[in-house]
Each structure stands twice: as C-alpha cells, then as structure tokens.
Design a protein around this motif. Structure first.
Motif, mmCIF file in Angstrom:
data_model
loop_
_atom_site.group_PDB
_atom_site.id
_atom_site.type_symbol
_atom_site.label_atom_id
_atom_site.label_comp_id
_atom_site.label_asym_id
_atom_site.label_seq_id
_atom_site.Cartn_x
_atom_site.Cartn_y
_atom_site.Cartn_z
ATOM 1 N N UNK A 7 8.900 -6.266 -1.911
ATOM 2 C CA UNK A 7 7.462 -6.518 -1.869
ATOM 3 C C UNK A 7 7.155 -8.006 -1.655
ATOM 4 N N UNK A 8 8.052 -8.863 -2.151
ATOM 5 C CA UNK A 8 7.869 -10.287 -1.869
ATOM 6 C C UNK A 8 7.899 -10.530 -0.357
ATOM 7 N N UNK A 9 8.791 -9.802 0.309
ATOM 8 C CA UNK A 9 8.865 -9.910 1.766
ATOM 9 C C UNK A 9 7.593 -9.363 2.409
ATOM 10 N N UNK A 10 7.102 -8.234 1.877
ATOM 11 C CA UNK A 10 5.858 -7.644 2.417
ATOM 12 C C UNK A 10 4.697 -8.631 2.290
ATOM 13 N N UNK A 11 4.603 -9.258 1.106
ATOM 14 C CA UNK A 11 3.517 -10.216 0.872
ATOM 15 C C UNK A 11 3.638 -11.399 1.823
ATOM 16 N N UNK A 12 4.883 -11.847 2.037
ATOM 17 C CA UNK A 12 5.099 -12.952 2.979
ATOM 18 C C UNK A 12 4.660 -12.582 4.390
ATOM 19 N N UNK A 13 4.728 -11.275 4.703
ATOM 20 C CA UNK A 13 4.314 -10.807 6.036
ATOM 21 C C UNK A 13 2.804 -10.578 6.122
ATOM 22 N N UNK A 14 2.103 -10.825 4.995
ATOM 23 C CA UNK A 14 0.639 -10.725 5.023
ATOM 24 C C UNK A 14 0.062 -9.451 4.457
ATOM 25 N N UNK A 15 0.910 -8.586 3.900
ATOM 26 C CA UNK A 15 0.391 -7.344 3.306
ATOM 27 C C UNK A 15 -0.197 -7.672 1.925
ATOM 28 N N UNK A 16 -1.471 -7.370 1.683
ATOM 29 C CA UNK A 16 -2.080 -7.699 0.386
ATOM 30 C C UNK A 16 -1.377 -6.970 -0.758
ATOM 31 N N UNK A 17 -1.222 -7.675 -1.859
ATOM 32 C CA UNK A 17 -0.529 -7.094 -3.007
ATOM 33 C C UNK A 17 -1.298 -5.889 -3.563
ATOM 34 N N UNK A 18 -2.649 -5.937 -3.501
ATOM 35 C CA UNK A 18 -3.432 -4.796 -3.999
ATOM 36 C C UNK A 18 -3.205 -3.548 -3.146
ATOM 37 N N UNK A 19 -3.006 -3.749 -1.840
ATOM 38 C CA UNK A 19 -2.735 -2.605 -0.958
ATOM 39 C C UNK A 19 -1.413 -1.945 -1.348
ATOM 40 N N UNK A 20 -0.391 -2.772 -1.580
ATOM 41 C CA UNK A 20 0.910 -2.243 -2.013
ATOM 42 C C UNK A 20 0.757 -1.503 -3.337
ATOM 43 N N UNK A 21 0.029 -2.123 -4.243
ATOM 44 C CA UNK A 21 -0.151 -1.537 -5.574
ATOM 45 C C UNK A 21 -0.816 -0.160 -5.486
ATOM 46 N N UNK A 22 -1.898 -0.064 -4.714
ATOM 47 C CA UNK A 22 -2.637 1.212 -4.687
ATOM 48 C C UNK A 22 -1.899 2.282 -3.883
ATOM 49 N N UNK A 23 -1.132 1.868 -2.895
ATOM 50 C CA UNK A 23 -0.309 2.851 -2.170
ATOM 51 C C UNK A 23 0.743 3.442 -3.110
ATOM 52 N N UNK A 24 1.324 2.579 -3.954
ATOM 53 C CA UNK A 24 2.300 3.077 -4.930
ATOM 54 C C UNK A 24 1.633 3.958 -5.988
ATOM 55 N N UNK A 25 0.389 3.670 -6.285
ATOM 56 C CA UNK A 25 -0.332 4.448 -7.288
ATOM 57 C C UNK A 25 -0.728 5.831 -6.760
#
Length: 217
Positions: A7-25
């Motif tokens: 996810x650190x890599x995803x964030x570095x690529x510009x993916x918002x952390x909230x988007x990752x969080x809610x997709x996992x939720x």
C-alpha cells in the motif's frame, strides 16, 4: 498509521489512502449484509443497496451521519407520497419511476438549499456522489411497493437503513482500518465466512423469535 509495503507503493503512485481503506472494507460490509440476511433474517433491499448506502453515509463524514439519515428518510417518504399521487394516473413502471426520481431530486435540492440558509454547512456542501446513491434508492423502494405492497417496502427500507448504519460504524472503525491496511490478507477470510453462510441451513434468529411458542411446545 502503519501501512503494508504494497500500500505504501500504491500511495506513492497516487492512490488515495481512503480509497484503499474503503475498498478493503467493502468485502467486510457485504459479508455483514449476508450475515444479517442468512443468520439474523433481516432482508433489506438485497446486498448491494445497503452496502452502497453504507458508503454514502461515510461520504457525509465528518459528523454528517444525521444528514445522511435525514435524506434517506426523506427519500422514502417522497417515494410513498409519490405513489399515492401517481397511482391515479395509471402510468407504466419506468415513467412512474422517472417522475418519482425527478420529484426526489427537486426535494433534495430544496433540502440542500435549506441547509445553507440554516448554516448547516455539512448538509449544504455534501458532494453529488452520496446524493445520487441515495436518490437511486427510490427505484428499489418503488419497485418493491409495486410488487409487494407499501408495508413490505417500508419494512425493507427500515431494514436497509439499520444494516447500513451498522455497516457505517464498521467501515469507519479506525482500529479495523489499521488492521486491514497492515494485514490486507484478512479480507480473504470473508470467503470461508461466506461459504459457511451459504451453507447455512439452520433457523434464522428472526424465525426463532417468530416460532418461539411453537418451539417451546
């Protein structure tokens, strides 16, 4: 908040952390809906509607849940009133839903403007995304009204609101988000849980309550 290296890599690529969080939720929320349906006996409007209403409520944050509930209730009330008005016109399904959606959209706009006049900035400035989700709820409500009657539609709407609220508090849990963002493999546990739910053959909790006297005898 600690993140999994992926996810650190995803964030570095510009993916918002909230988007990752809610997709996992999301898998957890839909599993919650399945649990309510299979074990508790709360049906709601299928599995998709309470799930997206959950995330619509999250979009009202911070502190805007009350506005989300108010809009949800307003939409249901408008759906009921529009059925009474449009029944006399004997319209086909789609034109009737289109008129109802139009009425809902106008009323929601009025609610937003009223929120602005009353200095309820959390209501007046809400984005279009959660509003569109909530407005589309009326189609489910109207379809259920036509097929199963007003009482059933109202019960399912109430159940949808209840499950969505439970899902909302689950999805906004910071503790759970921290666990998922550090150990995303936990999401895969929803698969065996749903296999278990899919093979559930026991009585639902609501059925135990409904037939309690019969079971005791």
């Amino acid at each position: 908040m600690s993140l999994h290296p992926l996810f650190l890599n995803f964030v570095d690529q510009g993916v918002p952390i909230d988007t990752i969080r809610y997709i996992l939720m999301f898998p957890l929320v839909v599993t919650l809906v399945a649990f309510f349906r299979q074990v508790i006996g709360i049906k709601a409007f299928g599995i998709y509607t309470p799930s997206i209403v959950t995330f619509a409520f999250l979009a009202f944050d911070p502190g805007g849940l009350k506005y989300g509930i108010a809009i949800f209730v307003s939409i249901i009330l408008i759906g009921m009133l529009s059925r009474l008005v449009l029944r006399r016109l004997r319209l086909l399904y789609l034109p009737r839903v289109a008129i109802t959606l139009t009425i809902v959209a106008i009323v929601i706009l009025g609610i937003l403007v009223a929120g602005g006049y009353l200095h309820r900035t959390g209501l007046a400035s809400v984005s279009i995304f959660p509003l569109l989700i909530m407005i589309t709820l009326v189609e489910k409500f109207v379809a259920t009204q036509i097929e199963k009657g007003d009482k059933t539609a109202l019960v399912l709407a109430t159940e949808t609101l209840f499950i969505s609220l439970v899902g909302y508090f689950l999805a906004r849990s910071q503790a759970l988000a921290s666990i998922l963002l550090l150990s995303p493999w936990i999401v895969l546990l929803t698969i065996p849980v749903n296999i278990f739910l899919g093979r559930w053959r026991g009585l639902r909790l609501s059925e135990y309550l409904r037939f309690s006297k019969l079971l005791k005898s």
